[in-house]
Design an enzyme around this catalytic site. Structure first.
Site, PDB file in Angstrom:
ATOM      1  N   GLY A 166       0.833  -1.205   0.000  1.00 30.85           N
ATOM      2  CA  GLY A 166       0.000   0.000   0.000  1.00 30.85           C
ATOM      3  C   GLY A 166       0.863   1.250   0.000  1.00 30.85           C
ATOM      4  O   GLY A 166       2.036   1.212  -0.390  1.00 30.85           O
ATOM      5  N   SER A 167       0.281   2.335   0.446  1.00 26.78           N
ATOM      6  CA  SER A 167       0.968   3.620   0.364  1.00 26.78           C
ATOM      7  C   SER A 167       1.987   3.793   1.492  1.00 26.78           C
ATOM      8  O   SER A 167       1.915   3.122   2.527  1.00 26.78           O
ATOM      9  CB  SER A 167      -0.058   4.751   0.428  1.00 26.78           C
ATOM     10  OG  SER A 167      -0.780   4.630   1.635  1.00 26.78           O
ATOM     11  N   VAL A 170       0.339   4.773   4.950  1.00 24.71           N
ATOM     12  CA  VAL A 170      -0.262   3.659   5.704  1.00 24.71           C
ATOM     13  C   VAL A 170       0.846   2.686   6.141  1.00 24.71           C
ATOM     14  O   VAL A 170       0.789   2.110   7.226  1.00 24.71           O
ATOM     15  CB  VAL A 170      -1.372   2.944   4.897  1.00 24.71           C
ATOM     16  CG1 VAL A 170      -1.964   1.796   5.690  1.00 24.71           C
ATOM     17  CG2 VAL A 170      -2.473   3.922   4.515  1.00 24.71           C
ATOM     18  N   GLY A 171       1.884   2.560   5.326  1.00 27.06           N
ATOM     19  CA  GLY A 171       3.030   1.717   5.697  1.00 27.06           C
ATOM     20  C   GLY A 171       3.598   2.128   7.048  1.00 27.06           C
ATOM     21  O   GLY A 171       3.960   1.292   7.871  1.00 27.06           O
ATOM     22  N   GLU A 188       5.651  -3.158   1.075  1.00 24.63           N
ATOM     23  CA  GLU A 188       5.726  -2.908  -0.361  1.00 24.63           C
ATOM     24  C   GLU A 188       4.968  -1.618  -0.632  1.00 24.63           C
ATOM     25  O   GLU A 188       3.736  -1.616  -0.726  1.00 24.63           O
ATOM     26  CB  GLU A 188       5.129  -4.095  -1.134  1.00 24.63           C
ATOM     27  CG  GLU A 188       5.938  -5.376  -1.014  1.00 24.63           C
ATOM     28  CD  GLU A 188       7.330  -5.270  -1.648  1.00 24.63           C
ATOM     29  OE1 GLU A 188       7.544  -4.377  -2.488  1.00 24.63           O
ATOM     30  OE2 GLU A 188       8.198  -6.080  -1.275  1.00 24.63           O
ATOM     31  N   CYS A 222       2.265   0.398  -8.898  1.00 22.48           N
ATOM     32  CA  CYS A 222       3.281   1.023  -8.044  1.00 22.48           C
ATOM     33  C   CYS A 222       4.576   1.304  -8.804  1.00 22.48           C
ATOM     34  O   CYS A 222       5.353   2.154  -8.401  1.00 22.48           O
ATOM     35  CB  CYS A 222       3.567   0.131  -6.848  1.00 22.48           C
ATOM     36  SG  CYS A 222       4.044  -1.528  -7.331  1.00 22.48           S
TER      37      CYS A 222
END
Ligand code: NAD
Length: 447
Positions: A166-167, A170-171, A188, A222
């Protein structure tokens, strides 16, 4: 109530793992076969779900089924995209865009896994949640559907491993939650992938390869080239070539093309549309909120301070930022967060190599876009803001496997141990030193 249920689920998966059920090779192979059947028998449902999430898109079939492969070194089939979590009750959280492919990697390393697909791709989430359980062993694999609030609660559990796609923002939340339990993570994430185009290159080929990479999945990958860095002269040459490539791929009206997708959600649509005020719209620019359609768009003369350069675009917009030369392009890249991938185009391989050597990123691809991820012999992952850890092919298996150092000694031959036991003497020291000498020469040691 929900938290308690999620907690019980984790405890159940952990108990299964401790029972040793997932360890035999035959069990893992059987689960992989079941997964293959899921992809085979439910392909129409998966295609339709993905199509409704992404708008009308052809060509995704190969992506899902291409995920099945053989890994010779492991002796059985694994899926190259990713795999499960180590030991018991790992959590795997995936963005929706390639969740079905990622799902394909659950069983090989013998883990028990909770999968949390992205709620933004509603239809894919539903297909995975409803159908996968009919194929895989529910004692080991569970799909949880959850929004932000429930996911936050899920993260309060102690997992052995968390794999997140995800982004970057949020990571950070995921890693903070994991840190509470010292849970290792693979992140990732995304970011802005620069694409340097030198003055010496085949402009039409560059335009085709860049346009393909940028507008694939309507820009929602991505590893898409996020922006182009080139000289003002190259920008002039690239513009007609990009227009030609876009028309070649999607026709004169991309909205009608079965090969051009839509933006995943309304919020994302509005976010991406707001970036169109950057620089000058040279190609495309049309939008339709009802359909969540944004035309393949190229923005010229974009400034580093423009909105499109402040965040990952994750949509079908390609800004071009003018630089004087390669050195300026490298400085531009190095002044920003390390991206997931850097692209460099030039007929002169010295230029491509210079960009490679003088920058840092998760991956690199010279004279093409996206293609590096198709090589499962290459590790895939980010660095810094673009992620942590790597996967694909054997790297996936290793990521989700704990490499446990083990020694099992003989109970006898105790006389050999006398050297390391006190009381110590010059003689023992001499023998020990000699032993280390032998070790240094690459033979063996008694210790
Ligand atoms: P996102 O970060 O918005 O959401 C990803 C997941 O995080 C979803 O499942 C969502 O439920 C969850 N989530 C969102 N907010 C949360 C919170 N506050 N607490 C806990 N969980 C939360 O990302 P997205 O829109 O699904 O995907 C787009 C991003 O993912 C892009 O940045 C893209 O580059 C990146 N991405 C990276 C890879 C990779 O392999 N590196 C692959 C695909 C996408």
């Amino acid at each position: 109530m929900l938290l308690a249920a999620r907690g019980r689920l984790r405890v159940h998966l952990r108990a299964t793992w401790l029972s040793g059920k997932t360890r035999p090779m035959e069990y893992r192979v059987a689960q992989l076969e079941a997964l293959g059947r899921f992809l085979d028998e439910k392909k129409q449902d998966i295609l339709e779900a993905t199509a409704s999430d992404m708008g009308k898109v052809r060509g995704i079939r190969g992506r899902i089924f291409g995920a099945l492969s053989t890994h010779p070194s492991l002796g059985f089939r694994i899926m190259p995209s990713t795999a499960p979590c180590p030991q018991a009750g790992g959590a795997r959280r995936a963005g929706g865009h390639h969740v079905t492919v990622l799902m394909a990697c659950l069983p090989p390393a013998g883990n028990c896994v909770i999968v949390k697909p992205s709620e933004t791709s509603k239809n894919t989430e539903r297909v995975v949640a409803e159908m996968l359980s009919c194929y895989l062993d529910n004692d080991c694999f569970a799909v949880v559907t959850a929004g932000v609030q429930e996911t936050t609660m899920l993260l309060e559990n102690k997992f052995d491993y968390i794999f997140f796609t995800g982004s970057t923002s949020v990571g950070r939340i995921i890693m903070t939650a994991a840190a509470k339990h010292l849970t290792p993570v693979t992140l990732e994430l995304g970011g802005k992938n620069p694409c340097y185009v030198s003055d010496t290159c085949d402009v039409q080929n560059v335009a085709r390869r860049v346009a393909w990479g940028r507008f694939f999945n309507a820009g929602q990958t991505c590893i898409a080239p996020d922006y182009v860095l080139c000289s003002v002269e190259m920008q002039e040459k690239l513009m007609p070539a990009l227009r030609e490539a876009i028309t070649e791929f999607f026709g004169s009206n991309p909205r009608e093309s079965p090969d051009f997708g839509r933006i995943m959600g309304d919020k994302q649509f509005r976010r991406i549309r707001a970036l169109l005020c950057s620089g000058r719209v040279a190609i495309g620019g049309q939008t339709d909120e009802k359909e969540r359609y944004i035309a393949p768009t190229v923005l010229a003369d974009v400034l580093p301070s423009d909105p499109a350069m402040q965040e990952e675009i994750f949509g079908p917009i390609l800004p071009i930022v003018v630089v004087a030369n390669m050195d300026e392009a490298i400085d531009f890249i190095n002044a920003r967060s390390q991206p997931l991938v850097i692209y460099a185009f030039s007929c002169d391989s010295k230029v491509v190599n210079q960009v490679l050597e003088r920058t840092s990123s998760g991956g690199f691809c010279g004279n093409d876009t996206l293609m590096h991820v198709t090589l499962t012999s290459l590790p895939f992952g980010g660095i810094g803001n673009s992620g942590l850890g790597k996967y694909h092919g054997k790297f996936t298996f290793d990521t989700f496997t704990h490499h446990r150092g083990c020694l099992h000694r003989n109970m006898g031959l105790e006389a050999l141990n006398a050297l390391r036991y006190p009381p110590y003497s010059q003689q023992k020291l001499g023998l020990l030193t000699a032993t280390f000498e032998i070790k240094r020469k690459g033979t063996c040691t008694l210790l």
